[in-house]
Design a protein around this motif. Structure first.
Motif, short mmCIF file in Angstrom:
data_model
loop_
_atom_site.label_atom_id
_atom_site.label_comp_id
_atom_site.label_asym_id
_atom_site.label_seq_id
_atom_site.Cartn_x
_atom_site.Cartn_y
_atom_site.Cartn_z
N GLU A 328 -2.32 -2.17 -5.21
CA GLU A 328 -3.23 -3.25 -4.82
C GLU A 328 -4.08 -2.83 -3.63
O GLU A 328 -5.27 -3.16 -3.55
N TYR A 329 -3.47 -2.12 -2.70
CA TYR A 329 -4.22 -1.67 -1.53
C TYR A 329 -5.30 -0.66 -1.91
O TYR A 329 -6.47 -0.82 -1.57
N ILE A 330 -4.94 0.39 -2.63
CA ILE A 330 -5.93 1.44 -2.88
C ILE A 330 -7.01 1.00 -3.86
O ILE A 330 -8.12 1.53 -3.85
N ALA A 331 -6.70 -0.01 -4.69
CA ALA A 331 -7.70 -0.52 -5.62
C ALA A 331 -8.53 -1.65 -5.02
O ALA A 331 -9.45 -2.14 -5.66
N SER A 332 -8.21 -2.04 -3.79
CA SER A 332 -8.96 -3.10 -3.12
C SER A 332 -10.24 -2.56 -2.52
O SER A 332 -10.45 -1.34 -2.42
N ALA A 333 -11.11 -3.47 -2.09
CA ALA A 333 -12.35 -3.05 -1.43
C ALA A 333 -12.05 -2.22 -0.20
O ALA A 333 -12.73 -1.22 0.08
N ALA A 334 -11.02 -2.61 0.55
CA ALA A 334 -10.67 -1.86 1.76
C ALA A 334 -10.20 -0.46 1.42
O ALA A 334 -10.61 0.52 2.05
N GLY A 335 -9.33 -0.34 0.42
CA GLY A 335 -8.83 0.97 0.03
C GLY A 335 -9.93 1.86 -0.52
O GLY A 335 -9.97 3.07 -0.25
N GLN A 336 -10.82 1.30 -1.30
CA GLN A 336 -11.92 2.08 -1.85
C GLN A 336 -12.89 2.54 -0.77
O GLN A 336 -13.44 3.64 -0.84
N THR A 337 -13.07 1.72 0.24
CA THR A 337 -13.92 2.12 1.36
C THR A 337 -13.29 3.29 2.11
O THR A 337 -13.98 4.23 2.52
N VAL A 338 -11.98 3.26 2.27
CA VAL A 338 -11.27 4.38 2.90
C VAL A 338 -11.51 5.66 2.11
O VAL A 338 -11.80 6.72 2.67
N ALA A 339 -11.40 5.60 0.78
CA ALA A 339 -11.61 6.78 -0.05
C ALA A 339 -13.05 7.26 0.03
O ALA A 339 -13.33 8.47 0.09
N GLU A 340 -13.98 6.33 0.05
CA GLU A 340 -15.40 6.68 0.15
C GLU A 340 -15.69 7.40 1.46
O GLU A 340 -16.40 8.41 1.49
N GLU A 341 -15.12 6.90 2.53
CA GLU A 341 -15.39 7.48 3.85
C GLU A 341 -14.66 8.81 4.05
O GLU A 341 -15.18 9.71 4.70
N SER A 342 -13.48 8.95 3.49
CA SER A 342 -12.69 10.16 3.73
C SER A 342 -13.02 11.28 2.75
O SER A 342 -12.88 12.45 3.09
N ALA A 343 -13.47 10.92 1.54
CA ALA A 343 -13.68 11.94 0.51
C ALA A 343 -15.09 11.93 -0.07
O ALA A 343 -15.42 12.82 -0.87
N GLY A 344 -15.90 10.95 0.29
CA GLY A 344 -17.26 10.91 -0.22
C GLY A 344 -17.35 10.58 -1.69
O GLY A 344 -18.31 10.95 -2.36
N VAL A 345 -16.37 9.86 -2.23
CA VAL A 345 -16.36 9.55 -3.65
C VAL A 345 -17.00 8.19 -3.90
O VAL A 345 -17.31 7.45 -2.98
N ALA A 346 -17.18 7.86 -5.17
CA ALA A 346 -17.80 6.60 -5.54
C ALA A 346 -16.75 5.50 -5.59
O ALA A 346 -15.71 5.66 -6.24
N PRO A 347 -16.98 4.39 -4.91
CA PRO A 347 -16.01 3.29 -4.99
C PRO A 347 -16.09 2.58 -6.33
O PRO A 347 -17.10 2.64 -7.02
N LEU A 348 -15.01 1.92 -6.68
CA LEU A 348 -15.01 1.08 -7.87
C LEU A 348 -15.97 -0.08 -7.67
O LEU A 348 -16.18 -0.54 -6.54
N THR A 349 -16.54 -0.56 -8.74
CA THR A 349 -17.43 -1.71 -8.64
C THR A 349 -16.62 -2.96 -8.31
O THR A 349 -15.40 -3.02 -8.53
N ALA A 350 -17.30 -3.98 -7.80
CA ALA A 350 -16.64 -5.24 -7.49
C ALA A 350 -16.02 -5.86 -8.74
O ALA A 350 -14.92 -6.43 -8.69
N GLU A 351 -16.70 -5.71 -9.87
CA GLU A 351 -16.18 -6.25 -11.13
C GLU A 351 -14.90 -5.54 -11.52
O GLU A 351 -13.92 -6.18 -11.94
N LEU A 352 -14.89 -4.22 -11.36
CA LEU A 352 -13.69 -3.47 -11.72
C LEU A 352 -12.55 -3.78 -10.77
O LEU A 352 -11.39 -3.93 -11.20
N GLU A 353 -12.86 -3.92 -9.48
CA GLU A 353 -11.82 -4.31 -8.53
C GLU A 353 -11.16 -5.63 -8.93
O GLU A 353 -9.94 -5.78 -8.88
#
Length: 364
Positions: A328-353
């Motif tokens: 739940e954490y890593i698939a959340s907006a907060a978790g995806q932002t962490v991945a985006e900032e640390s690895a430069g990857v694309a976050p999941l869309t709000a709909e997918l979240e």
């Protein structure tokens, strides 16, 4: 839930896999899932799998363990194949994999799951695969799928081959051998790379997508870090790796339609957004049939989606609660932002979240 599998209703979910080791709580990201003092979670989660997500995983573990100080997460980045094997045998509570479970794997049993439960594929991480290279005097490189396939199949062996020269008229390509570096372990990154070549250059790349590199030539290296190291320290080298770990290496542009396209997280996300779910699977299984044949230069088709492989229901309810909370954490907006900032990857869309959260509500 309004996701469709070519017209069939389907739920979409996500789960993650990941983190590198429990010591990662003292490294990297500071994202929090809430007030740590309010957390009642306790226990240890062991997981293994894809090495592609190293940066994101370190940050995810750090954030989750800060918010849940009585939880320890251990993640062994042993590769997608090894991760799936460990999960299936009950050695881990979940796995990370850059390729989804095969029909044969789904037909079997999963030792960590309740007797009547199965595992599902939950996408959690979207990233381009970079074609990395290290060639003296060459800063920019264009390739099309046929030429790329011939390089890794061993049919093109020198940098001044006529096919490469034609694609790179402004470059000074040396008369030097090509060392093509591939993954030596079972790898979801390899499966995505080979799937792209099989779909877009089938006359050259005659082997279907596989976690195991299908040709005997070139140089093998263990894990994402091994490929990056071999390309970095070699001469006239080329390889493939999750773009988050490409570092300062040169990265090739792929021909998409009539243009040469550099990888970006946004272009990778565009391909995923236009890709349907794999047909014939359970409604809560979110394996994606990626659109490798796109001719839209706004899309980068050499992309991987990493899945967390989890049980619908766990034999050990406490383990199920920990997996559910972490995912739940890593698939959340907060978790995806962490991945985006640390690895430069694309976050999941709000709909997918949102759809992921709905599916995770059923995990137990």
């Amino acid at each position: 839930m309004n996701f469709k599998r070519y017209g069939r209703p389907a739920v979409i979910a996500i789960v993650a896999a990941l983190a590198l080791s429990s010591c990662a709580a003292n490294e990297g990201g500071t994202a929090s899932t809430g007030d740590a003092s309010a957390s009642t979670l306790t226990g240890t989660l062991n997981a293994a799998g894809a090495s592609s997500m190293a940066a994101a995983q370190e940050a995810w573990i750090a954030g989750f363990q800060i918010a849940n100080p009585d939880v320890t997460i251990n993640y062994d980045p042993s590769g997608s194949g090894a991760g799936r094997e460990a999960f299936i045998s009950g050695g881990t509570a979940f796995a990370g994999s850059d390729s989804y479970l095969s029909d044969d794997e789904l037909a079997g049993t999963f030792a960590s799951c309740a007797p009547t439960s199965k595992a599902v594929d939950l996408p959690v991480y979207i990233s381009p695969i970079a074609v990395i290279f290290n060639v003296e005097g060459v800063d920019d490189l264009n390739v099309d799928s046929d030429t790329l396939a011939k390089i890794f199949a061993g049919e093109i062996s020198t940098w001044d081959d006529a096919a490469l020269v034609a694609l790179n008229p402004d470059a000074t390509l040396p008369s030097a051998p090509i060392t093509a570096v591939h993954r030596s372990d079972d790898s979801g990154t390899t499966k995505n790379f080979s799937d792209y070549l099989f779909q877009t250059a089938p006359d050259v790349w005659t082997e279907k997508a596989s976690d195991t590199f299908p040709f005997s030539g070139g140089e093998g290296a263990q894990g994402t870090s091994g490929v990056v190291s071999a390309v970095t320290n070699g001469v006239g080298t080329i390889g493939y790796a999750d773009a988050s770990q490409a570092g300062e290496l040169g990265t090739a542009k792929l021909k998409v339609g009539d243009e040469f396209v550099a990888y970006t997280p946004e272009a990778a996300a565009e391909v995923v957004a236009g890709s349907p779910l794999v047909e014939g699977r359970a409604a809560d299984d979110l394996a994606l049939d990626l659109n490798r044949k796109t001719t839209n230069p706004a899309e980068y088709p050499l992309v991987l989606v990493s899945y967390a492989l989890v049980c619908n229901e766990y034999a050990d309810a406490e383990q199920g609660a920990l997996v559910k909370a972490y995912v739940e954490y890593i698939a959340s907006a907060a978790g995806q932002t962490v991945a985006e900032e640390s690895a430069g990857v694309a976050p999941l869309t709000a709909e997918l979240e949102a759809n992921v959260a709905e599916v995770l509500a059923t995990v137990k």
